[in-house]
Design an enzyme around this catalytic site. Structure first.
Site, PDB file in Angstrom:
ATOM      1  N   PHE A 110     -14.221 -38.843  18.371  1.00 33.23           N
ATOM      2  CA  PHE A 110     -12.840 -39.106  18.772  1.00 33.23           C
ATOM      3  C   PHE A 110     -12.271 -38.041  19.694  1.00 33.23           C
ATOM      4  CE2 PHE A 110     -11.967 -36.215  15.298  1.00 33.23           C
ATOM      5  CZ  PHE A 110     -10.723 -35.655  15.573  1.00 33.23           C
ATOM      6  N   LYS A 111     -12.860 -36.849  19.680  1.00 33.74           N
ATOM      7  CA  LYS A 111     -12.356 -35.774  20.527  1.00 33.74           C
ATOM      8  C   LYS A 111     -12.457 -36.111  22.023  1.00 33.74           C
ATOM      9  CE  LYS A 111     -11.976 -33.284  16.750  1.00 33.74           C
ATOM     10  NZ  LYS A 111     -12.615 -32.002  16.486  1.00 33.74           N
ATOM     11  N   ASP A 112     -13.338 -37.053  22.381  1.00 29.33           N
ATOM     12  CA  ASP A 112     -13.490 -37.421  23.786  1.00 29.33           C
ATOM     13  C   ASP A 112     -12.204 -37.992  24.382  1.00 29.33           C
ATOM     14  OD1 ASP A 112     -16.222 -36.719  24.196  1.00 29.33           O
ATOM     15  OD2 ASP A 112     -16.860 -38.547  23.186  1.00 29.33           O
ATOM     16  N   LEU A 115     -10.274 -34.850  25.334  1.00 30.83           N
ATOM     17  CA  LEU A 115     -10.933 -33.800  26.094  1.00 30.83           C
ATOM     18  C   LEU A 115     -11.491 -34.273  27.427  1.00 30.83           C
ATOM     19  CD1 LEU A 115     -12.347 -31.894  23.058  1.00 30.83           C
ATOM     20  CD2 LEU A 115     -10.758 -31.002  24.752  1.00 30.83           C
ATOM     21  N   THR A 143     -15.467 -30.943  18.498  1.00 34.81           N
ATOM     22  CA  THR A 143     -14.588 -30.460  19.571  1.00 34.81           C
ATOM     23  C   THR A 143     -15.385 -29.756  20.664  1.00 34.81           C
ATOM     24  OG1 THR A 143     -12.618 -30.221  18.194  1.00 34.81           O
ATOM     25  CG2 THR A 143     -12.740 -28.830  20.126  1.00 34.81           C
TER      26      THR A 143
END
Length: 453
Positions: A110-112, A115, A143
């Protein structure tokens, strides 16, 4: 729009400067000066937009110092590497249960969502200002990989990622250390994620060093990350039938509190979400907070869900700011007490919006098996924590935060399935390049000094 520090001792900044700064110089976290409000008519108007258009429309309330066409191009570029046409698909499992899949980006986590966008914002800022930037982050798993892949090869940038050696999943480590990119530096430290995050905050507190190297934060202490995560909640909520919109609870695996904070902030912008369940692993400081009102650090215990192996949830300070009536002096008082004692007890604490659950390592394989047998759905260990205690009287949307292929050993043991993904398979033959560094601000500062752009 301007952005202010939770601790009140930093001048208000515009969006681009707040993003570039990351952690406020007074040690606080940036927040919008006011939270914009979405009316019911405005929400209806957003319902037909695809994901990039929705993201652009949402950020127009915040990124007011970047012209709309430029920002729309930045957003469009950020989601081209996602492999699902819906970007964040909703998968129905039962009448009152859906999964919001957030792992279709380049690093399968989900960090994509934040980021990829943050990396392109940094690239835009470097070009627009004619400056280089050095990005520093700490990671408990996902992350670091997402931050690195948001900045791979981008001119004028270098990225430095701290991670606890031996405490991230092997494939998570390979995603960080096998890129071959010249602007990527992965620093393996002895200790926990909390040790890495403490050193990171000490470095950002050194204003001379931060300014000299144009240092910016990539952790969810960066305001842009939380705002970008608001969008997938909004996207999911808009796709629900009206009856479910009025009774939906998002169930959120979280360790650093940024993921669930994004949903809570959206709720406070006028989106009528009923509530949130904070799903923790055995490192359960947030579970204890929302069930007892006590915020108390314990020892970090390595787990099957390593991205949540955290005891000091940095984004909690943003929630604290609102919970204390937006009073920076109270925030400073609480954070000083917490830093000195490792605990703080709230005399009165409104838990009406939040509930919480806890999942031990002994329980995770059984939950993965149960979800697979009941629904035919393969959940990674972090997402499994969100299935620990569903509410039957609400429509539940579980956030699936990582692709199960990142944790093959746990999946094989639980259900005999060996999940694979081609991007991960390609990493297995590449050399690991990592730099052992002591978990101290001085050692990390020296490492950056020698390699900063």
């Amino acid at each position: 729009m301007n952005f202010i520090s939770t601790r009140g001792d930093t001048p208000a900044l515009g969006f681009s400067d707040a993003v570039a700064t990351g952690l406020a110089p007074d040690g606080g976290l940036f927040l919008p000066e006011t939270l914009p409000q979405f009316s019911s008519d405005e929400l209806k108007a957003l319902a037909g937009l695809d994901y990039p258009a929705l993201c652009t429309a949402f950020f127009r309330r915040f990124a007011t110092d970047i012209d709309e066409a430029t920002f729309a191009a930045i957003v469009a570029k950020s989601y081209t590497s996602f492999t699902h046409p819906e970007i964040a698909p909703l998968v129905p499992l039962a009448d009152n249960l859906q999964v919001l899949e957030l792992f279709h980006g380049p690093t399968l986590a989900f960090k994509d969502f934040a980021l990829q966008l943050l990396g392109n914002l940094y690239e835009h800022q470097c070009a627009a200002r004619g400056q280089t930037i050095n990005v520093l982050g700490a990671t408990s798993g996902d992350t670091g990989a997402a931050a690195i892949h948001g900045l791979l090869g981008k001119p004028g940038t270098a990225i430095f990622i701290l991670y606890p050696d031996g405490r991230v999943a092997p494939l998570q480590e390979r995603q960080m250390t096998c890129t071959g990119a010249d602007n990527v530096y992965t620093m393996a430290i002895e200790g926990s994620f909390d040790d890495a995050q403490t050193a990171l905050k000490d470095i950002f507190a050194d204003q001379t060093f931060r300014l000299h190297h144009r240092l910016s934060a990539v952790n969810s202490i960066n305001l842009a990350r939380v705002l970008a995560q608001c969008v997938y909640y909004l996207s999911a909520w808009l796709r629900l039938p009206t009856a479910q919109q009025e009774n939906v609870e998002f169930v959120v695996p979280t360790g650093n509190f940024g993921n669930v904070l994004a949903g809570w902030m959206l709720q406070n912008m006028g989106v009528p979400i009923r509530g949130f369940k904070v799903a923790t692993n055995q490192n359960d400081i947030l579970y204890r907070l929302f069930t007892t009102g006590e915020y108390k650090v314990d020892q970090v215990a390595p787990s099957l869900a390593p991205s949540m192996d955290i005891q000091v949830a940095s984004n909690f300070e943003r929630f604290l700011y609102f919970a204390l009536g937006r009073d920076p002096s109270r925030v400073r008082e609480v954070m000083t007490t917490f830093k000195a004692t490792g605990e703080y007890r709230f005399e009165s604490f409104d838990r009406s919006t939040f509930s919480a659950s806890r999942c031990s390592d002994a329980e995770i394989p059984g939950i993965i098996k149960s979800v697979y047998e009941r629904f035919g759905y393969v959940a990674d260990p972090h997402t499994a924590c969100a299935f620990a205690a569903p509410d039957s009287d609400r429509h539940s949307v579980v956030l699936a935060t990582a692709h199960p292929a990142k944790f093959p050993d746990t999946l094989r043991a639980a259900i005999g399935v060996d999940p694979r993904h081609p991007s991960l398979e390609a990493l297995k033959s590449r050399p690991i390049v990592k730099h052992p560094v002591a978990a101290s601000a001085d050692a990390i500062r020296a490492f950056i000094e020698a390699r900063a752009v």
